[in-house]
Design an enzyme around this catalytic site. Structure first.
Site, short mmCIF file in Angstrom:
data_model
loop_
_atom_site.label_atom_id
_atom_site.label_comp_id
_atom_site.label_asym_id
_atom_site.label_seq_id
_atom_site.Cartn_x
_atom_site.Cartn_y
_atom_site.Cartn_z
N HIS A 16 -48.76 78.33 -42.67
CA HIS A 16 -48.68 78.07 -41.23
C HIS A 16 -48.99 79.37 -40.48
O HIS A 16 -48.30 80.37 -40.66
CB HIS A 16 -47.28 77.56 -40.88
N ASP A 36 -41.10 72.51 -36.59
CA ASP A 36 -41.33 73.96 -36.54
C ASP A 36 -40.29 74.64 -35.66
O ASP A 36 -40.23 74.39 -34.45
CB ASP A 36 -42.75 74.18 -35.98
N GLY A 37 -39.49 75.50 -36.28
CA GLY A 37 -38.53 76.31 -35.53
C GLY A 37 -37.12 76.17 -36.05
O GLY A 37 -36.53 75.08 -36.02
C1 DX5 Z 1 -42.56 79.67 -33.06
C2 DX5 Z 1 -43.53 79.39 -34.17
C3 DX5 Z 1 -42.89 79.07 -35.47
C4 DX5 Z 1 -41.91 80.08 -35.96
C5 DX5 Z 1 -41.11 79.52 -37.08
O1 DX5 Z 1 -43.22 79.72 -31.86
O2 DX5 Z 1 -44.37 78.31 -33.87
O3 DX5 Z 1 -43.85 78.75 -36.47
O4 DX5 Z 1 -42.50 81.28 -36.32
O5 DX5 Z 1 -40.26 80.52 -37.52
P1 DX5 Z 1 -38.73 80.29 -37.84
O6 DX5 Z 1 -38.68 79.41 -39.03
O7 DX5 Z 1 -38.25 81.66 -38.09
O8 DX5 Z 1 -38.08 79.64 -36.63
ZN ZN Z 2 -45.70 77.46 -35.48
#
Ligand code: DX5
Ligand code: ZN
Length: 219
Positions: A34, A176-177
């Protein structure tokens, strides 16, 4: 049970050695990479562009899941496709014609996804579902890794699952997140197909175990 895919977000990786980080997640069992692209306009952060994505193509054969958090994806998506993107996701909150954009991306021979920020309801994208390969449900405000999962988004995922299944759309749901073993299991239960996870995987002492725990729900 269906297979849940894991797409580690390299936003939380060591940017001084991204090739090594990508090799680590590949051998740890990642399904996709990703790649978060931010322009400092759509979100208050700037990350990487197509030149960097192109350099990753030398490192791995894993599919590149490119998440464009940019204001004008219609101007830049082609550069990411040429750089080796397999799936390009743009946001529903942009002003361009989204159906046209999805069709253009697909006609280039790659997959098209749309992403919804936490405040954007599923009704905003429902008409576009037949033209998409994936819907990315943001479970944090886009812009930064390492934020906390928003539990309210579980109902949105379940609602989307119902709409996709009832209409037999061939559209994956990605989340995502703030995804870890526990929130990932809740998302899978609500109907997610693909889990993006950054901080959880890249800060884990053993990335392989972290990736495994996302598909089994065990920490
Ligand atoms: C946030 C991004 C995500 C994020 C996910 O704007 O789209 O892909 O980096 O990271 P984590 O899992 O740390 O929330
Ligand atoms: Zn993302």
């Amino acid at each position: 049970m269906k297979k849940i895919l894991v797409a580690p977000s390299i936003l939380s990786a060591d940017f001084s050695d991204l090739a090594k980080e990508i090799r680590i997640i590949e051998s740890a069992g990642a399904d996709w990479v990703h790649i978060d692209v931010m322009d400092g306009h759509f979100v208050p952060n700037i990350t990487i562009g197509p030149v960097v994505v192109k350099s990753f193509r030398k490192v791995t054969k894993l599919p590149f899941d490119v998440h464009l958090m940019i204001k004008e994806p219609e101007k830049y998506w082609k550069e990411f496709q040429k750089a080796g993107a397999d799936l390009i996701t743009f946001h529903s909150e942009i002003s361009a014609d989204k159906k046209k954009l999805a069709q253009e991306i697909r006609s280039a021979g790659i997959k098209a996804g749309i992403s919804v920020k936490p405040a954007t309801p599923v009704s905003e994208i429902e008409d576009l579902l037949p033209f998409l390969d994936l819907v990315l449900v943001m479970t944090v405000e886009p812009g930064f890794g390492g934020q906390s999962f928003m539990c309210d988004m579980l109902a949105k995922i379940a609602n989307l699952r119902k709409i996709i299944d009832n209409n037999k759309y061939a559209c994956l749901i990605e989340v995502d997140g703030g995804i870890n073993a526990s929130t990932g299991a809740q998302c899978a239960q609500a109907g997610a197909d693909v889990l993006v996870s950054g901080n959880y995987i890249f800060t884990a002492p053993n990335p392989k175990e972290a990736i495994c725990s996302l598909t089994t729900g065990n920490n």
